[in-house]
Design a protein around this motif. Structure first.
Motif, short mmCIF file in Angstrom:
data_model
loop_
_atom_site.label_atom_id
_atom_site.label_comp_id
_atom_site.label_asym_id
_atom_site.label_seq_id
_atom_site.Cartn_x
_atom_site.Cartn_y
_atom_site.Cartn_z
N ILE A 131 -29.95 -49.56 -87.81
CA ILE A 131 -29.90 -48.65 -88.95
C ILE A 131 -28.51 -48.02 -89.02
CG2 ILE A 131 -30.93 -46.61 -90.01
CD1 ILE A 131 -33.45 -47.20 -88.34
N ALA A 148 -33.69 -45.20 -94.39
CA ALA A 148 -35.10 -45.33 -93.98
C ALA A 148 -35.11 -45.56 -92.47
CB ALA A 148 -35.78 -46.49 -94.69
N LEU A 149 -36.20 -45.16 -91.84
CA LEU A 149 -36.33 -45.32 -90.39
C LEU A 149 -37.23 -46.52 -90.13
CD1 LEU A 149 -35.72 -44.26 -87.57
CD2 LEU A 149 -37.69 -42.73 -87.78
N ASP A 150 -36.61 -47.67 -89.81
CA ASP A 150 -37.34 -48.91 -89.56
C ASP A 150 -37.29 -49.23 -88.08
OD1 ASP A 150 -37.83 -49.34 -92.33
OD2 ASP A 150 -35.79 -50.12 -92.56
N ARG A 151 -38.43 -49.19 -87.42
CA ARG A 151 -38.47 -49.45 -85.99
C ARG A 151 -37.99 -50.86 -85.66
NH1 ARG A 151 -44.12 -48.39 -83.47
NH2 ARG A 151 -42.87 -48.85 -81.61
N GLU A 161 -35.05 -52.10 -85.93
CA GLU A 161 -33.93 -52.57 -86.75
C GLU A 161 -32.66 -51.79 -86.43
OE1 GLU A 161 -34.12 -55.12 -88.75
OE2 GLU A 161 -36.27 -55.39 -88.37
N GLU A 185 -34.68 -38.68 -93.15
CA GLU A 185 -34.80 -39.65 -94.23
C GLU A 185 -34.69 -38.94 -95.59
OE1 GLU A 185 -37.82 -42.87 -93.34
OE2 GLU A 185 -38.38 -41.38 -91.82
#
Length: 309
Positions: A26, A19-22, A24, A95
């Protein structure tokens, strides 16, 4: 042989993430590095199909040298135009649900001498080419009229031109009557200055581009399929895709499929649809091989301009 021209090539890095979590950290679950740029991708798809191709492109710095090496490893002949700036590096984040986030660098600014050298190289290497595919954005230093100049020169030499670009560069080139233009839905809408809600709208827009000079229009309409409008008629093609892994280069793969199948009529459209559908099943900007195509049933049929698929 299909010659490709990529004025603004790139070194493409693709990372697959859960997932693309701003904000964070990754951890990628997969990564790949490919030579990039729309024309480069067309050459890669043509080569994957076992057809000879030659890629003409400006290259500079360490990224440019790596692009040339990666193309050579894929059996693609390269005609480089050396430039002082560094070839751009792009990043894509994919993703699991098919969402793709892309960061594209602007690329180097070409000098007047480099601009002319690129045109000259295309002219020198074009004899014997069945098609010349001119693809992608223009780097800094190249005016929107540059593609129009290239199309005019290639036509004067007797070559057939496929053009895949957008905005002012596309509109300027229409007057030189490219043999086929390949916009996606957004680019087609931009060219006619209005939204396109149905396939019928797209047909009308394609007809407008033909009235302005394009001899044929091959339009990618995303998940809805692909549309071809040429002298022989109007055709629509589609293929079912269960899971989209990455759509990077899918349109370029479609153009390659269209050209290697002759570049005209429903048979070429079916090849374009099959290549595009196979490409979205692959990671990053990987190009499909014949074995990938065998799993991609596609169809093309005459299309009424007033109905949706």
């Amino acid at each position: 042989m299909i010659l490709t021209v990529t004025p603004n090539p790139s070194l493409d890095r693709t990372y697959e993430v859960p997932a693309l979590d701003r904000g964070e950290v990754i951890r990628a679950t997969g990564e790949r590095m490919d030579p990039g740029g729309k024309g480069v991708n067309v050459s890669r798809a043509v080569a994957a199909a076992g057809v000879r191709t030659l890629a003409v492109l400006p290259l500079g710095g360490a990224p440019g040298a790596l692009v040339a090496r990666l193309l050579d490893e894929q059996g693609i002949e390269v005609a480089p135009v050396r430039v002082t700036g560094q070839t751009r590096s792009n990043i894509s984040v994919a993703e699991p649900d098919g969402t793709l986030t892309k960061i594209n660098a602007p690329g180097p600014e070409l000098t007047p001498a480099e601009r002319e050298s690129l045109l000259t190289t295309v002219g020198e290497r074009s004899p014997g080419a069945d098609w010349i595919a001119c693809c992608g954005s223009l780097p800094r230093g190249l005016a929107p009229s540059w593609y129009a100049d290239l199309v005019a020169r290639c036509h004067a030499a007797g070559a057939r031109i496929a053009l895949d670009t957008s905005g002012p560069a596309l509109l300027a080139a229409l007057a030189e009557r490219p043999d086929v233009v390949k916009p996606n839905a957004e680019e087609l809408a931009g060219a006619v200055g209005r939204p396109l809600a149905t396939v019928g709208d797209a047909v009308k827009a394609a007809e407008e581009l033909r009235e302005r000079g394009a001899r044929a229009v091959l339009a990618s309409l995303g998940a809805d399929g692909q549309l071809l409008v040429d002298d022989s008629g109007t055709y629509f093609g589609s293929a079912h895709v269960d899971v989209v892994r990455s759509n990077v280069g899918a349109g370029d793969s479609s153009l390659a499929g269209f050209l290697i199948a002759g570049g005209a009529g429903p048979r070429a459209l079916a090849s374009a649809v099959a290549h595009g559908a196979a490409a979205v099943r692959l990671p990053g900007s990987a190009m499909p091989t014949p074995s990938d195509l065998s799993r991609t049933p596609s169809r093309s049929r005459p299309k009424s301009p007033w109905t949706a698929p």
